[in-house]
Design an enzyme around this catalytic site. Structure first.
Site, PDB file in Angstrom:
ATOM      1  N   CYS A 113       0.843  -1.196   0.000  1.00 47.83           N
ATOM      2  CA  CYS A 113       0.000   0.000   0.000  1.00 47.83           C
ATOM      3  C   CYS A 113       0.878   1.246   0.000  1.00 47.83           C
ATOM      4  O   CYS A 113       1.818   1.355   0.788  1.00 47.83           O
ATOM      5  CB  CYS A 113      -0.909  -0.022   1.224  1.00 47.83           C
ATOM      6  SG  CYS A 113      -1.722   1.546   1.588  1.00 47.83           S
TER       7      CYS A 113
ATOM      8  N   CYS B  38       0.900   3.027   3.360  1.00 55.46           N
ATOM      9  CA  CYS B  38       1.699   2.304   4.355  1.00 55.46           C
ATOM     10  C   CYS B  38       3.187   2.472   4.080  1.00 55.46           C
ATOM     11  O   CYS B  38       3.987   2.655   5.003  1.00 55.46           O
ATOM     12  CB  CYS B  38       1.321   0.828   4.353  1.00 55.46           C
ATOM     13  SG  CYS B  38      -0.400   0.491   4.795  1.00 55.46           S
TER      14      CYS B  38
END
Length: 476
Positions: A310, A313
């Site tokens: 992600c 992230c």
């Protein structure tokens, strides 16, 4: 087109972010079509982005194949074995390594570009023979023609204030040298305010070309500003209304997780802490260990991620690990936790976006602790498409231009834990209320400075670090 989809589009347009939703829906359609045909999808590769990592924590990628490569072995021997530590090297440290002027200039250029995620231009700028000061005085037209730099990258390059942590970490470099000297002599000075300590600080100040004003401003940036509401031991992003108030944000626990909820969690080490020349991954399968063993001697920060692929992230992990030298000075270890193991994803994530230890929480117990005993999950539609805060977080992370993908479970929300040494408990936890919420770094660092107990050596190091800060600020 179904009635619910029409209603969704009308609601999002009325909410003022219909354009973002349209872009994401179109992107999701491309993603579904691509994956059905080829099986995997890398958005940045599909749009002809450079495959080179723009701000990797791999020392080999940071140094490149230029004039610094011959220093790799010496850097390893002297303890300059990770990128955040390498970037705080002062001119005095460079002299101790007998670096040539060209090597010093190359390191300065690469550190500056790494702070701004522009490492794809490092080789060309190093080869041109100019210093960083000379490069910053080149016209924007010449930057575009000589280095083929994109317009947005030019703006990022000439902005000397953005993404730059070097001044914040100057005093830590002095502390690091003092700490190494102290350990070599196997003794602790009686007073960090002695004349010998002051002479060390003055020597460092003379060798540091940065102005006191720049350092003062950088230190102030990391402090909690006046009027900031300190959340205490539990933090979370704002609970804003979604879809014109038709969708309520999910409730979160406002109580810190009990120590018993994390003490006996079984975790498995997927990667070690990155150093120069390490193998990409742990080849032998590491046995499970009890989580409490990780903070038995030193406090620890645990960053719980939704997915290592992600972009939000990856961007959060990158900004935390960029401050590794600061956390080292505070005696805090850094760990990232994943709730599923996809080896290719771990390989892409470490050490490019995170150079610390990566742990697997197969039982997802750290995540349950964040959710008050239940997994903090939310569907993509309500949690992302209808959430302006999450869309804003995505836009913020997208500005890094990191590569990303959609592999793995992405609906389990993460967060952050700061755990004290021994059995002192959880000092701070942050819950990802909205997809892409990041724990405020100023808040995290403030808690780290308050965590006890420190070892005797750490107390001396921290005191010296603070005294050095005061010296730079003219407080002595």
């Amino acid at each position: 087109m179904t009635r619910s989809l029409i209603l969704l589009i009308v609601m999002t347009i009325r909410a003022g972010f219909g354009r973002q939703i349209y872009t994401i829906l179109r992107y999701e359609a491309v993603y579904a079509k691509y994956t059905s045909k080829f099986g995997s999808f890398h958005p940045t590769k599909a749009t002809n982005y450079s495959k080179e990592i723009m701000a990797s924590f791999s020392v080999e990628e940071f140094i490149g194949n230029g004039i610094l490569k011959e220093l790799l072995q010496k850097l390893l021997e002297e303890g300059w074995d990770d990128v955040p530590t390498l970037k705080i090297m002062s001119s005095e440290d460079m002299d101790l390594l007998y670096m040539t002027q060209k090597q010093k200039d190359a390191l300065g250029i690469r550190s500056y570009l790494h702070d701004r995620g522009l490492m794809q231009y490092a080789d060309k700028m190093e080869d041109c023979g100019k210093t960083l000061a000379e490069l910053l005085n080149i016209s924007t037209v010449d930057l575009g023609t000589q280095f083929e730099m994109k317009r947005g990258h030019i703006a990022r390059f000439i902005d000397r204030t953005r993404f730059d942590d070097s001044f914040k970490l100057r005093a830590i470099a002095a502390r690091r040298r003092f700490s190494m000297k102290m350990h070599r002599e196997d003794s602790i000075p009686k007073s960090v305010g002695s004349n010998s300590s002051n002479s060390i600080m003055r020597s460092h100040a003379r060798s540091n070309p940065a102005s006191d004003r720049s350092i003062e401003q950088s230190i102030a940036d990391m402090k909690i500003k006046d009027g900031y509401v300190f959340k205490g031991i539990v933090g979370a992003g704002p609970a804003e209304p979604r879809a014109c108030g038709c969708v309520n944000p999910p409730p979160i626990s406002d109580q810190v997780a009990p120590y018993s909820a994390i003490e006996n969690i079984s975790v498995q080490k997927l990667t070690p802490e990155y150093k120069i020349g390490m193998e990409p991954l742990v080849k032998t399968k590491a046995p499970p260990l009890k989580a409490s063993e990780l903070w038995s001697d030193k406090p620890a920060l645990f960053l719980c991620l939704r997915r290592p692929g992600c972009i939000m992230c990856r961007a959060e992990a990158h900004q935390v690990y960029s401050r590794k030298a600061m956390f080292d000075a505070l005696g805090v270890q850094l760990f990232t936790i994943l709730h599923e193991h996809i080896e290719s994803e771990v390989k892409d994530f470490w050490p490019r976006y995170w150079g610390g230890v990566v742990l697997l929480d197969r039982g997802r117990d750290f995540y349950k602790a964040l959710g008050g005993g239940k997994l903090p999950k939310e569907k993509f539609l309500a949690g992302f498409l209808l959430n302006p805060r999450a869309l804003s977080n995505f836009k913020r992370a997208k500005a890094t231009e990191f590569e990303y993908n959609f592999k793995g479970e992405g609906e389990i929300k993460g967060g952050l834990f700061l755990v004290g040494s021994g059995k002192s408990g959880i000092a701070y936890q942050f819950i990802e209320r909205n997809f892409g919420d990041w724990a405020p770094l100023a808040e995290v660092i403030e808690i780290c400075t308050q965590m006890k107990p420190f070892t005797k050596v750490q107390l001396v190091e921290l005191s010296f670090y603070q005294n050095t800060m005061f010296f730079f600020l003219g407080a002595e």
